[in-house]
Every structure is written in C-alpha cells, then in structure tokens.
Design an enzyme around this catalytic site. Sequence first.
Site, short mmCIF file in Angstrom:
data_model
loop_
_atom_site.label_atom_id
_atom_site.label_comp_id
_atom_site.label_asym_id
_atom_site.label_seq_id
_atom_site.Cartn_x
_atom_site.Cartn_y
_atom_site.Cartn_z
N HIS A 133 32.03 86.51 56.93
CA HIS A 133 32.24 85.10 56.57
C HIS A 133 31.47 84.76 55.29
O HIS A 133 32.04 84.18 54.36
CB HIS A 133 31.78 84.22 57.74
CG HIS A 133 31.96 82.77 57.51
ND1 HIS A 133 33.10 82.08 57.90
CD2 HIS A 133 31.14 81.84 56.94
CE1 HIS A 133 32.98 80.81 57.57
NE2 HIS A 133 31.79 80.64 56.98
N GLU A 134 30.20 85.14 55.25
CA GLU A 134 29.39 84.83 54.07
C GLU A 134 29.85 85.61 52.84
O GLU A 134 29.81 85.11 51.73
CB GLU A 134 27.90 85.08 54.35
CG GLU A 134 27.32 84.20 55.47
CD GLU A 134 27.53 82.70 55.28
OE1 GLU A 134 27.63 82.22 54.12
OE2 GLU A 134 27.59 81.98 56.30
N CYS A 144 38.41 78.10 56.28
CA CYS A 144 39.85 78.17 56.56
C CYS A 144 40.15 77.38 57.83
O CYS A 144 39.33 77.31 58.74
CB CYS A 144 40.25 79.65 56.74
SG CYS A 144 41.99 79.91 57.04
N CYS A 149 40.84 83.15 61.99
CA CYS A 149 40.35 83.67 60.71
C CYS A 149 38.82 83.65 60.67
O CYS A 149 38.20 82.66 61.08
CB CYS A 149 40.90 82.84 59.56
SG CYS A 149 40.38 83.42 57.92
N CYS A 171 43.65 84.49 53.60
CA CYS A 171 42.27 84.83 53.20
C CYS A 171 42.15 86.32 52.90
O CYS A 171 41.41 86.71 51.99
CB CYS A 171 41.29 84.41 54.28
SG CYS A 171 41.08 82.60 54.38
#
Length: 188
Positions: A133-134, A144, A149, A171
């Site tokens: 995520h980061e 998102c 996701c 993404c």
Amino acid sequence: MHPSTADPATDALLDLIPFGEMEPAALTVVAANLQAVAGLPTRIRAVRPTPDDALIATRHQFDAVKIITALDREPHGAPFRMGILQRDLCIPILTYVYGESQLGGHAAVISLHRLHHIDRRITAERGAKIALHEAGHLLGLEHCREPGCLMRFSKQLDQLDLLPMRFCSACEYETARLLKRASVNRRP
C-alpha cells in the site's frame, strides 16, 4: 526521482531498511511481495538502530514523518526507500499509523507493531499488505475505492485482513506504468 544518486551496482528500485530488532521471516515476506505483487525490485539493507531522534517520548511512539524525512535525505541507494520497524508509529495528527509515505516521493515507513497475530504468517502478510500500500503511494497512487484493492484505506486490521494480496486492475496497470517510468528515469 534522484537518478544521479541511484546505485548503479544494483537493479533494486526500493531499499527495505529494517530499524531495530526484526523478525527475519517478516522482512523476507515483505520484500518478496514488493517484488512479486508490485513488480518492485527490492533489496533488504542492513539493520539500523531504532531512530531514537524520531521518538515522541510522551506518546511512546515514533514520528513517521521524521523517519521518512531522514530516509529521503539519504544520498545513496535505490531511488525508493522504505523503513520497517517493530515499534509503534504515529503522525502528529493521528493516534497511530500502520505506515506512512510521501505521495509520489522517495521514502516511506511501516510498522509491524499493531499488526501482530499469534500466527506469524498473518503478521508477515499484514506487513506485506501495508508495504505494498505504501509503495503504491510512493509511486503516486492515491487511495482506491475498489473493495478488493490493496490501495483501499484500511483503518482496522479486520479490514486489512479481508484484502487480497493484490491491486485492482486499474491500480495494477498504474503501478506497472509508474514503475516503468521510474526504471527509465533512473538510468544514467
């Protein structure tokens, strides 16, 4: 991107930097998923001391922004840097964070502190999800709205646990596009 400061001796685009004691298996799982899921060539760096200058003593937490700022100032290594630690992280306006990064920047940090589960595999999987995520934020992705996701915001662990280890198709496409651009920009 800091193309002039990239380390040409490695193909890594991201340096994963452990701060303090770290479960080696968790570190390996995080790095492997950054490579396999995001396509982000990752190098695990040597363990560094816990960044005590980022400690907020009254909160018994580490200031994520201070760690990110220090990582961003490093002149050498991969274009992206992600710190990882077992200690609790926060930012001044939030009680805690699982991770924090510069949107479209060069540095991020994640914490395994609040991710612990009796099953070490779940702890490592949670760490990998936060790292992915980061990393998405580092590349320039925002949160998102797709329920399945990794770029969806997760405030609670039960929300994080429900996410699969993947990005939605939009993404995923953007990640690949942005990684290609990052790879081209770092060439001398």
